[in-house]
Design an enzyme around this catalytic site. Structure first.
Site, PDB file in Angstrom:
ATOM      1  N   CYS A 125       0.826  -1.201   0.000  1.00 37.65           N
ATOM      2  CA  CYS A 125       0.000   0.000   0.000  1.00 37.65           C
ATOM      3  C   CYS A 125       0.872   1.268   0.000  1.00 37.65           C
ATOM      4  O   CYS A 125       1.496   1.572  -0.998  1.00 37.65           O
ATOM      5  CB  CYS A 125      -0.991  -0.024   1.161  1.00 37.65           C
ATOM      6  SG  CYS A 125      -2.361   1.129   0.932  1.00 37.65           S
ATOM      7  N   HIS A 226      -3.562  -4.696   0.665  1.00 37.43           N
ATOM      8  CA  HIS A 226      -3.009  -5.154   1.942  1.00 37.43           C
ATOM      9  C   HIS A 226      -3.065  -6.679   2.017  1.00 37.43           C
ATOM     10  O   HIS A 226      -4.010  -7.252   2.586  1.00 37.43           O
ATOM     11  CB  HIS A 226      -3.787  -4.546   3.114  1.00 37.43           C
ATOM     12  CG  HIS A 226      -3.413  -3.136   3.420  1.00 37.43           C
ATOM     13  ND1 HIS A 226      -2.391  -2.807   4.283  1.00 37.43           N
ATOM     14  CD2 HIS A 226      -3.914  -1.962   2.946  1.00 37.43           C
ATOM     15  CE1 HIS A 226      -2.284  -1.492   4.352  1.00 37.43           C
ATOM     16  NE2 HIS A 226      -3.189  -0.956   3.548  1.00 37.43           N
ATOM     17  N   GLU A 228      -1.473  -8.625   3.883  1.00 38.58           N
ATOM     18  CA  GLU A 228      -1.372  -9.117   5.265  1.00 38.58           C
ATOM     19  C   GLU A 228      -2.752  -9.270   5.910  1.00 38.58           C
ATOM     20  O   GLU A 228      -2.904  -9.968   6.909  1.00 38.58           O
ATOM     21  CB  GLU A 228      -0.476  -8.199   6.107  1.00 38.58           C
ATOM     22  CG  GLU A 228      -1.088  -6.884   6.545  1.00 38.58           C
ATOM     23  CD  GLU A 228      -1.050  -5.778   5.508  1.00 38.58           C
ATOM     24  OE1 GLU A 228      -1.170  -4.593   5.897  1.00 38.58           O
ATOM     25  OE2 GLU A 228      -0.918  -6.080   4.297  1.00 38.58           O
TER      26      GLU A 228
END
Length: 260
Positions: A125, A226, A228
């Site tokens: 990001c 994102h 994660e």
């Protein structure tokens, strides 16, 4: 040995966390999204949290990979943006959403040092944008100017909820990791405009917004979403750890050759 993956973060005053006693209000905290370290660990790496002071400490020589994380906008002075968007009264230690030149400088320095060593780099990001700026690229000030399709996408109901498709250029690093396309989340309002010299845009949203960048021949990838926060382990983390293992092995082999 499991490779060491450096992970960047932000710095806040303790006063920005309301549960802290006021006596600690002016002391600083280093803050990291725990999901990044967890995903690195799940992929087989060892997460190493990097404070601002690490940029010129020589720590990059002890790492095997680098992860530049998400956060606030990159200060326009670093990429030729509109300086009027910066509030002179904003305090990045008290507000995690305002520009932080100190954070920009430390992350840009780490990216440049890693690239000089051909160390694997993943930007997430804001980190995707930092990688591009560190290598001479520019940004879109506000994503909705590109197309209402991207701007109209609703924020995902949970951070890991995937809500739009990114298509990847055949033969690219991103394509080798994800295939022809991937469904991702969307949590940003800036993006890459022009890639830095040597960089290429290899992933796009349906409206044309650049969502992944890379440097051909280098183990370097930036993604605008994102990973994660996806529900399952995103394949970009095993890629980063595998690339870091290769980097460690090549470094060890070179060192052994020099000794003999």
């Amino acid at each position: 040995m499991r490779p060491l993956i450096g992970i960047t973060g932000r710095r806040l005053a303790a006063g920005a966390v309301h549960s802290y006693h006021p006596r600690f209000g002016d002391l600083h905290l280093d803050v990291y999204w725990s999901d990044n370290g967890r995903r690195v660990q799940e992929a087989g790496g060892i997460p190493v949290l990097l404070p601002f002071e690490s940029a010129d400490s020589g720590v990059i020589d002890r790492l095997d990979g680098l992860l530049i994380t998400g956060g606030q906008d990159v200060h326009p002075d670093y990429w030729g943006g509109d300086p009027s968007v910066v509030s002179a009264d904003a305090d990045p230690r008290r507000d995690a959403n305002v520009h932080d030149r100190e954070r920009d400088a430390y992350e840009i320095a780490l990216v440049q040092a890693a690239v000089a060593r051909r160390m694997p780099v993943l930007g997430i990001c804001r980190g995707n944008q930092v990688v591009n700026v560190a290598l001479g690229g520019t940004l879109v000030e506000d994503v909705p100017i590109l197309d209402v399709i991207h701007a109209a996408e609703e924020a995902p109901p949970t951070p890991g909820h995937a809500n739009h498709i990114v298509s990847f250029v055949p033969g690219s690093l991103a394509n080798s990791i994800y295939g022809a396309s991937a469904r991702t989340n969307s949590l940003h309002h800036q993006a890459v405009l022009q890639c830095g010299p040597g960089m290429e845009a290899t992933g796009h949203a349906p409206d044309g917004c650049i969502e992944s960048i890379e440097m051909p021949g280098f183990p370097l990838l930036g993604v605008q979403w994102h990973p994660e926060w996806h529900m399952d382990l995103d394949p970009v983390f095993p890629w980063l750890v595998a690339a870091a293992k290769n980097y460690r092995q090549s470094f060890s082999t070179s060192a052994a050759t020099e000794v003999h």
